[in-house]
Design an enzyme around this catalytic site. Structure first.
Site, PDB file in Angstrom:
ATOM      1  CD  GLU A 277       3.922   9.757 -12.054  1.00  0.00           C
ATOM      2  OE1 GLU A 277       4.994  10.091 -10.937  1.00  0.00           O
ATOM      3  OE2 GLU A 277       4.008   8.715 -12.081  1.00  0.00           O
TER       4      GLU A 277
ATOM      5  CB  CYS B 251       7.390   9.783 -13.865  1.00  0.00           C
ATOM      6  SG  CYS B 251       6.883   8.340 -14.130  1.00  0.00           S
TER       7      CYS B 251
ATOM      8  CG  LEU C 154       0.675 -17.119  13.971  1.00  0.00           C
ATOM      9  CD1 LEU C 154      -0.805 -17.719  14.129  1.00  0.00           C
ATOM     10  CD2 LEU C 154       0.561 -15.844  13.163  1.00  0.00           C
TER      11      LEU C 154
END
Length: 358
Positions: free
Chosen positions: A53, A89, A300
């Site tokens: 912003e 912001c 994995l």
């Protein structure tokens, strides 16, 4: 497509430009529109610096600044309402007297969640919430997973031959993927907070696990070494990138985000407790929002067997056959969402819709 959706898509495009540079903050884009004309654009570029912003408002030309108080601000994530590394912001939006704000989705971070919306509403600003909400949440799936499910977003990756081997006979290292997919893997690394390998992969392959083939920040390197037997001559232990060694003997790890740490850190785990759960809990404690698991096959497969993964990316060299090679992991869940081809390499993308817990 509505007008609001059109500008929110632009916010998402802008936000992606910060990929690999803003974590642990989310990716955010902002657009300022006056009578169907964009007069300002911005995105969160670097962690610790100005938010989307702020950059959006700052980009408005001097000749258009008088129009700010008569414009609509589009932002992909709820504006922050607290003092962190930068001022709120929401306060800046109020100060600039922007009359309407369109927000893609709420921010799950506890310091913000709903508070930015409330502050803007109390100031009398007209709000529209939830425009392209699903797309905005998906953009920050790592951030949302971390704050809502209290765990890292887990991506599995491996390369295999046409006959499903991840290495040659006797676990001999084999170059499987081509230069294009190698570069792609380095891009993937730049998008994740951390990257993980097991002990045998560290020993046999001696990987660097950096992003040297792609511009972007190196992920935090993670390696499992229960008894601290890995030699310090390995690339992983050269201290060039912050590296966490999961082991059963020593602990020097900090509580919270380790992005500013350096050198080698030791994280102690219990050898009698489930390894995969300890790893994911450890990454959450260390503030690492995502992890790319690169190997080896046993590690994995452990993530797969415990169904603790969100995405899997499998590179298959369709021109390579490795007789007697070490078999690659086998997925037992997940949905194939996409196939891409890079020369003779096929990259299959899978999503696991069955894993949503801690």
């Amino acid at each position: 497509m509505t007008e609001d959706e059109q500008y929110m898509y632009r916010c998402l495009q802008l936000a992606m430009s910060g990929s690999g540079y803003v974590a642990p903050n989310p990716l955010v884009g902002a657009v300022l529109v006056h009578q169907n004309r964009i007069i300002g654009e911005g995105y969160h570029k670097i962690y610790g610096e100005a938010h989307a912003e702020v950059n959006c408002i700052a980009s408005v030309k001097e000749s258009d600044r008088r129009l700010i108080s008569d414009s609509v601000l589009y932002v992909s994530l709820e504006p922050c309402s607290h003092y962190g590394k930068t001022p709120p912001c929401a306060d800046m939006i109020i100060k600039n007297r922007i009359p309407r704000v369109v927000i893609g989705c709420r921010d799950p971070f506890p310091e913000v969640n709903g508070k930015g919306v409330e502050k803007l509403q109390r100031a009398g600003i007209a709000l529209t919430l939830g425009v392209l909400e699903k797309e905005c949440q998906t953009l920050n799936k790592r951030f949302f997973t971390f704050h809502q499910q209290h765990r890292p977003y887990i991506v599995l990756k491996w390369a295999e031959s046409s006959n499903g081997a991840i290495a040659g006979a006797g676990e001999q290292t084999a170059r499987i993927s081509n230069p294009l997919t190698n570069r792609l893997v380095h891009r993937w690394r730049s998008e994740e907070a951390s990257i993980l390998v097991g002990t045998r992969t560290a020993l046999l392959d001696d990987p660097s696990l950096t992003t040297r083939l792609w511009p972007g920040k190196n992920p935090v390197r993670l390696v499992i070494d229960n008894t601290l037997k890995l030699p310090h001559s390995l690339h992983l232990l050269d201290k060039s990138v912050v590296t966490v060694i999961f082991n059963t003997m020593k602990d020097t790890s900090p509580e919270g985000h380790i992005g500013l740490s350096s050198g080698l850190l030791y994280y102690k785990i219990n050898k009698d407790t489930g390894l995969i759960r300890q790893l994911t809990e450890g990454l959450y404690r260390l503030g690492l929002q995502s992890v790319l698991v690169e190997g080896g096959a046993r590690l994995l497969q452990s993530f797969i067997d415990e169904n603790r993964w969100d995405e899997a990316r499998v590179i298959t060299n369709e021109m390579l056959f490795l007789p007697g090679g070490l078999q690659a992991p086998r997925l037992t869940a997940g949905i194939l969402t996409e196939n891409k081809y890079f020369m003779y390499d096929r990259v299959a993308f899978y999503t696991n819709t069955e894993f949503g817990g801690t």
